[in-house]
Design a protein around this motif. Sequence first.
Motif, PDB file in Angstrom:
ATOM      1  N   THR A 185       0.835  -1.204   0.000  1.00  0.00           N
ATOM      2  CA  THR A 185       0.000   0.000   0.000  1.00  0.00           C
ATOM      3  C   THR A 185       0.869   1.253   0.000  1.00  0.00           C
ATOM      4  O   THR A 185       2.060   1.208   0.332  1.00  0.00           O
ATOM      5  CB  THR A 185      -0.913   0.049   1.237  1.00  0.00           C
ATOM      6  OG1 THR A 185      -0.091   0.191   2.417  1.00  0.00           O
ATOM      7  CG2 THR A 185      -1.751  -1.216   1.337  1.00  0.00           C
ATOM      8  N   SER A 186       0.265   2.372  -0.360  1.00  0.00           N
ATOM      9  CA  SER A 186       1.004   3.639  -0.327  1.00  0.00           C
ATOM     10  C   SER A 186       1.373   4.012   1.104  1.00  0.00           C
ATOM     11  O   SER A 186       2.345   4.728   1.335  1.00  0.00           O
ATOM     12  CB  SER A 186       0.190   4.759  -0.986  1.00  0.00           C
ATOM     13  OG  SER A 186      -1.087   4.881  -0.412  1.00  0.00           O
ATOM     14  N   GLN A 187       0.598   3.498   2.091  1.00  0.00           N
ATOM     15  CA  GLN A 187       0.961   3.744   3.500  1.00  0.00           C
ATOM     16  C   GLN A 187       2.272   3.028   3.858  1.00  0.00           C
ATOM     17  O   GLN A 187       3.120   3.583   4.562  1.00  0.00           O
ATOM     18  CB  GLN A 187      -0.153   3.265   4.442  1.00  0.00           C
ATOM     19  CG  GLN A 187      -1.427   4.080   4.388  1.00  0.00           C
ATOM     20  CD  GLN A 187      -2.287   3.715   3.195  1.00  0.00           C
ATOM     21  OE1 GLN A 187      -2.488   2.532   2.917  1.00  0.00           O
ATOM     22  NE2 GLN A 187      -2.804   4.695   2.480  1.00  0.00           N
ATOM     23  N   GLU A 188       2.444   1.821   3.332  1.00  0.00           N
ATOM     24  CA  GLU A 188       3.700   1.096   3.574  1.00  0.00           C
ATOM     25  C   GLU A 188       4.858   1.800   2.870  1.00  0.00           C
ATOM     26  O   GLU A 188       5.973   1.877   3.408  1.00  0.00           O
ATOM     27  CB  GLU A 188       3.565  -0.338   3.080  1.00  0.00           C
ATOM     28  CG  GLU A 188       2.629  -1.184   3.940  1.00  0.00           C
ATOM     29  CD  GLU A 188       2.310  -2.527   3.323  1.00  0.00           C
ATOM     30  OE1 GLU A 188       2.407  -3.539   4.041  1.00  0.00           O
ATOM     31  OE2 GLU A 188       1.953  -2.574   2.131  1.00  0.00           O
ATOM     32  N   ALA A 191       8.275   3.438   4.550  1.00  0.00           N
ATOM     33  CA  ALA A 191       9.623   3.143   4.040  1.00  0.00           C
ATOM     34  C   ALA A 191      10.387   4.434   3.770  1.00  0.00           C
ATOM     35  O   ALA A 191      11.593   4.536   4.038  1.00  0.00           O
ATOM     36  CB  ALA A 191       9.528   2.294   2.777  1.00  0.00           C
ATOM     37  N   LEU A 192       9.678   5.442   3.257  1.00  0.00           N
ATOM     38  CA  LEU A 192      10.316   6.731   2.985  1.00  0.00           C
ATOM     39  C   LEU A 192      10.705   7.419   4.288  1.00  0.00           C
ATOM     40  O   LEU A 192      11.790   8.003   4.401  1.00  0.00           O
ATOM     41  CB  LEU A 192       9.374   7.620   2.168  1.00  0.00           C
ATOM     42  CG  LEU A 192       9.937   8.953   1.653  1.00  0.00           C
ATOM     43  CD1 LEU A 192      11.191   8.712   0.801  1.00  0.00           C
ATOM     44  CD2 LEU A 192       8.880   9.694   0.843  1.00  0.00           C
ATOM     45  N   ALA A 206      10.676   6.689  14.447  1.00  0.00           N
ATOM     46  CA  ALA A 206       9.941   5.471  14.073  1.00  0.00           C
ATOM     47  C   ALA A 206       8.445   5.617  14.308  1.00  0.00           C
ATOM     48  O   ALA A 206       7.636   5.044  13.579  1.00  0.00           O
ATOM     49  CB  ALA A 206      10.489   4.278  14.861  1.00  0.00           C
ATOM     50  N   SER A 207       8.072   6.400  15.324  1.00  0.00           N
ATOM     51  CA  SER A 207       6.651   6.573  15.638  1.00  0.00           C
ATOM     52  C   SER A 207       5.902   7.234  14.487  1.00  0.00           C
ATOM     53  O   SER A 207       4.722   6.921  14.240  1.00  0.00           O
ATOM     54  CB  SER A 207       6.494   7.422  16.904  1.00  0.00           C
ATOM     55  OG  SER A 207       7.200   8.652  16.773  1.00  0.00           O
ATOM     56  N   LEU A 208       6.571   8.114  13.748  1.00  0.00           N
ATOM     57  CA  LEU A 208       5.932   8.765  12.596  1.00  0.00           C
ATOM     58  C   LEU A 208       5.667   7.754  11.480  1.00  0.00           C
ATOM     59  O   LEU A 208       4.571   7.707  10.915  1.00  0.00           O
ATOM     60  CB  LEU A 208       6.823   9.887  12.056  1.00  0.00           C
ATOM     61  CG  LEU A 208       6.764  11.251  12.733  1.00  0.00           C
ATOM     62  CD1 LEU A 208       7.716  12.209  12.033  1.00  0.00           C
ATOM     63  CD2 LEU A 208       5.350  11.814  12.722  1.00  0.00           C
ATOM     64  N   GLY A 209       6.679   6.958  11.181  1.00  0.00           N
ATOM     65  CA  GLY A 209       6.527   5.953  10.129  1.00  0.00           C
ATOM     66  C   GLY A 209       5.446   4.950  10.469  1.00  0.00           C
ATOM     67  O   GLY A 209       4.657   4.553   9.604  1.00  0.00           O
TER      68      GLY A 209
END
Length: 275
Positions: free
Chosen positions: A178-181, A185-186, A194-197
Amino acid sequence: MQTSDLLRQTDKLPNVPDIVRELIQLLNDPNAKYADISERVSHDQTISLKVLRVVNSAYFGLSRKISSIDEATVLLGIDRLKTLVIASGFSNSVTKVEGINLNEFWADSFRVAELAHWFAKRTPLVETDEAFTAGIVHNIGRLLLHLAAPDIAKEIQLLVANRKAGRVKAEQDLLGFTSQEAGRALMDLWKFPASLGYAVQYHKRPFSDGDPDPLSCVLNLACYINACIRTERDLDLVREGFPRAVSKAAGLSDGIVYELDDALVVNDGLNQLIH
């Protein structure tokens, strides 16, 4: 295809200014020297001018004209300045994307950011600055997809527009992720907290990875209210459809449902940063 295939196309990745990267990396650092950050912001003329334009707009309603970043810091506080700089930096990260109206994309992202900030102020479980930043980047994976794989992105848009599939299913069928994944990754590539990702990856389905993360839940609620604003949904329907389980997991009180009329009129004055 894998998310790494998108990230290998480094020439097509959004170009986020160094000062914005620094600010986001400092979100979780209680010992950060914000005076140094304020000085760095002053050295980025493009961002400084945009931030000052917003500071002097009716959005903030200050009684006198502000002419420097130092003045803005004193009057607004470093936290508010930080959110403006992050918003400005991201809105200038790309100039043209096939298949996306950038003005609409960033206006939508800014409103989600303001709504995430609004919800975060009402729960002890989420930091307001982090919620705001999560709102700005919540859809960054879609931007990446259109930059690095425009043909596939166009196919996905057609499937969604013709109601042949929801966006998540269309992305999984055509991409394998998905675009969320891709967004997460970006975030990881940029070495953001990490909490943002995690919030970017799970905000659409906050219960899909075990115990829900409060930041993901706040972002989910912000996206829900944003969709209600876009479709001009009646307040009674907004309250009826409000995801109460997500709200509870975000640490919000049951009474939040009676404050949603305020959320529906959250100011979107940050749109001046787009131009």
